[in-house]
Design a protein around this motif. Structure first.
Motif, PDB file in Angstrom:
ATOM      1  N   LYS A   1       0.755  -1.455   0.869  1.00 49.50           N
ATOM      2  CA  LYS A   1       0.359   0.503   0.020  1.00 49.50           C
ATOM      3  C   LYS A   1       0.931   1.064  -0.053  1.00 49.50           C
ATOM      4  O   LYS A   1       0.504   2.439  -0.516  1.00 49.50           O
ATOM      5  CB  LYS A   1      -0.531   0.185   1.084  1.00 49.50           C
TER       6      LYS A   1
ATOM      7  N   ARG B   1      -7.300   1.419  -1.444  1.00 44.92           N
ATOM      8  CA  ARG B   1      -8.512   1.908  -1.441  1.00 44.92           C
ATOM      9  C   ARG B   1      -9.107   0.266  -1.147  1.00 44.92           C
ATOM     10  O   ARG B   1      -9.062  -0.348  -2.260  1.00 44.92           O
ATOM     11  CB  ARG B   1      -9.077   2.516  -2.794  1.00 44.92           C
TER      12      ARG B   1
ATOM     13  N   TRP C   1       1.284   4.933  -9.850  1.00 47.39           N
ATOM     14  CA  TRP C   1      -0.116   5.521  -9.677  1.00 47.39           C
ATOM     15  C   TRP C   1      -0.056   6.656  -8.295  1.00 47.39           C
ATOM     16  O   TRP C   1      -1.010   7.641  -8.364  1.00 47.39           O
ATOM     17  CB  TRP C   1      -0.746   4.662 -10.105  1.00 47.39           C
ATOM     18  N   GLN C   2      -0.397   6.026  -7.223  1.00 48.31           N
ATOM     19  CA  GLN C   2      -0.816   6.688  -5.891  1.00 48.31           C
ATOM     20  C   GLN C   2       0.537   7.208  -5.067  1.00 48.31           C
ATOM     21  O   GLN C   2       0.332   7.704  -3.713  1.00 48.31           O
ATOM     22  CB  GLN C   2      -1.023   4.849  -5.140  1.00 48.31           C
ATOM     23  N   LYS C   3       1.538   7.999  -5.842  1.00 47.42           N
ATOM     24  CA  LYS C   3       3.031   8.695  -5.483  1.00 47.42           C
ATOM     25  C   LYS C   3       2.569   7.366  -3.874  1.00 47.42           C
ATOM     26  O   LYS C   3       2.616   7.931  -2.626  1.00 47.42           O
ATOM     27  CB  LYS C   3       2.241   9.485  -4.903  1.00 47.42           C
TER      28      LYS C   3
ATOM     29  N   ALA D   1      -4.334   1.742 -10.188  1.00 46.38           N
ATOM     30  CA  ALA D   1      -5.168   3.121  -9.096  1.00 46.38           C
ATOM     31  C   ALA D   1      -6.404   3.017  -8.207  1.00 46.38           C
ATOM     32  O   ALA D   1      -6.356   3.779  -7.140  1.00 46.38           O
ATOM     33  CB  ALA D   1      -5.658   3.389 -10.872  1.00 46.38           C
ATOM     34  N   LYS D   2      -6.994   1.628  -7.857  1.00 46.83           N
ATOM     35  CA  LYS D   2      -7.319   1.448  -7.161  1.00 46.83           C
ATOM     36  C   LYS D   2      -6.245   0.640  -5.715  1.00 46.83           C
ATOM     37  O   LYS D   2      -7.069  -0.082  -5.090  1.00 46.83           O
ATOM     38  CB  LYS D   2      -8.730   0.386  -7.623  1.00 46.83           C
ATOM     39  N   ARG D   3      -5.434   0.757  -6.037  1.00 46.23           N
ATOM     40  CA  ARG D   3      -4.467  -0.214  -4.734  1.00 46.23           C
ATOM     41  C   ARG D   3      -4.583   0.352  -3.604  1.00 46.23           C
ATOM     42  O   ARG D   3      -4.217   1.734  -3.412  1.00 46.23           O
ATOM     43  CB  ARG D   3      -2.557  -0.581  -5.248  1.00 46.23           C
TER      44      ARG D   3
END
Length: 270
Positions: free
Chosen positions: A80, A111, A164-166, A107-109
Motif C-alpha cells: 500500500k 482503496r 500511480w498512488q505516489k 489506481a485502486k491499490r
C-alpha cells in the motif's frame, strides 16, 4: 523517510549452502532522496531491496518507513505504501488482462474495491491520458492484453502502475537490465521524469555504473552484505565511472590480501 537499522539476513544457516546476505546494514533515506545501490553478484543489494519490500523477514534489525516500524509487516501490507518495478518486464502485471484492467488495479491499490464497475468511460479516458506521454501509442491499445506488448512497453507501464498512488517509497530492482540499450535509455528517462515530478523517495538497484553516476543524489556500494562505500552531495557529483571501477578493484585487492593472510595464519598452526 526510510530507515534501516543493523539489518542481518542469512540464508540456509548452518549448512554447506549458507549465505550471509546482509551483515549489519544501516542507513537512512530522507524523503525525496534518490539512491542507487551498486554491487557485484552476491553483494546483497537485491537482498536489501527484498527485505524492504517484505519478501522475507530479517534475522535481526529493524526497518522503518515514515517512523513506523514495518519490519514484520507482510508484503501485501507494505504494498500500500511501497511501489516496485522488477527486473523482469513481465513481472508486476497480469499478462492476460488488458492495459486498462492492469491500470485500474494500480489506481485502486489500497482503496476499498466495492462492487461497482471498475472500468468506466472516465477511467478509460484517464488511462489514455496517462499513457499518451510515453509516445508508445499505447493509448490506441488500451483494451489490448498487456502480455502482447514488448518488454520496454510493459516496463514503462509497470513504472506508471507502481507510481500511480505516489508511494512513500519506490523500489527499482534493476528494472532496465533485461532491455536493449535504446529501450533502457527511454525507460530511464521516464523514470527520472516520474521521480522528479512526484518527488518520490527512491531506492534503485543497478549493475550499471553509468546509471549510478548519472542518476540520483547518492550511491551505496555494497560488498559481502555490507555497505562498503556511501557517496552523497558533492562527493557523489564528482564521481565518474572510472572512480567506481577503481573502488571495485580496491575491494578485490583487499580480499586477495585478506585471503593470503588467512592462508598464512592457517599454515602457522599446522
Amino acid at each position: 523517510m526510510l530507515k534501516i537499522e543493523n539489518l542481518y539476513k542469512t540464508f540456509n544457516p548452518g549448512t554447506a549452502n549458507e549465505v550471509k546476505a546482509l551483515q549489519g546494514v544501516s542507513f537512512e533515506l530522507p524523503e525525496g532522496s534518490f539512491v542507487c545501490v551498486l554491487g557485484t553478484n552476491g553483494s546483497g543489494k537485491s537482498t536489501l531491496l527484498n527485505a524492504v519490500a517484505g519478501s522475507f523477514y530479517p534475522d535481526e534489525g529493524k526497518i522503518f518507513l515514515d517512523n513506523e516500524n514495518i519490519t514484520h509487516w507482510p508484503e501485501y501490507r507494505r504494498a500500500k505504501h511501497i511501489g516496485r518495478v522488477f527486473q523482469n518486464p513481465y513481472s508486476g502485471t497480469a499478462p492476460e488482462m488488458t492495459i486498462a484492467e492492469n491500470l485500474v488495479m494500480a489506481a485502486k491499490r489500497g482503496r476499498p474495491r466495492g462492487l461497482g464497475l471498475a472500468l468506466n468511460k472516465k477511467y478509460l479516458t484517464d488511462f489514455s491520458d496517462r499513457v499518451k506521454p510515453l509516445n508508445m501509442k499505447l493509448e490506441e491499445r488500451i483494451e489490448n492484453p498487456i502480455g502482447k506488448l514488448s518488454g520496454g512497453q510493459r516496463q514503462a507501464l509497470t513504472l506508471i502502475m507502481a507510481t500511480w498512488q505516489k508511494p512513500k517509497l519506490l523500489l527499482l530492482d534493476e528494472h532496465t537490465a533485461a532491455l536493449d540499450p535504446k529501450t533502457a535509455a527511454k525507460v530511464i528517462q521516464l523514470t527520472e521524469e516520474v521521480i522528479k515530478k512526484d518527488n518520490l523517495t527512491t531506492l534503485m538497484v543497478t549493475h550499471s555504473m553509468q546509471q549510478a553516476v548519472n542518476l540520483g543524489d547518492r550511491i551505496l556500494m555494497m560488498h559481502n552484505g555490507k555497505i562498503a562505500f556511501d557517496f552523497s552531495g558533492s562527493d557523489k557529483k564528482r564521481l565518474k565511472v572510472n572512480d567506481l571501477l577503481a573502488l571495485f578493484d580496491e575491494i578485490r585487492r583487499k580480499e586477495q590480501i585478506d585471503a593470503s593472510v588467512s592462508e598464512l595464519l592457517m599454515k602457522s598452526y599446522v
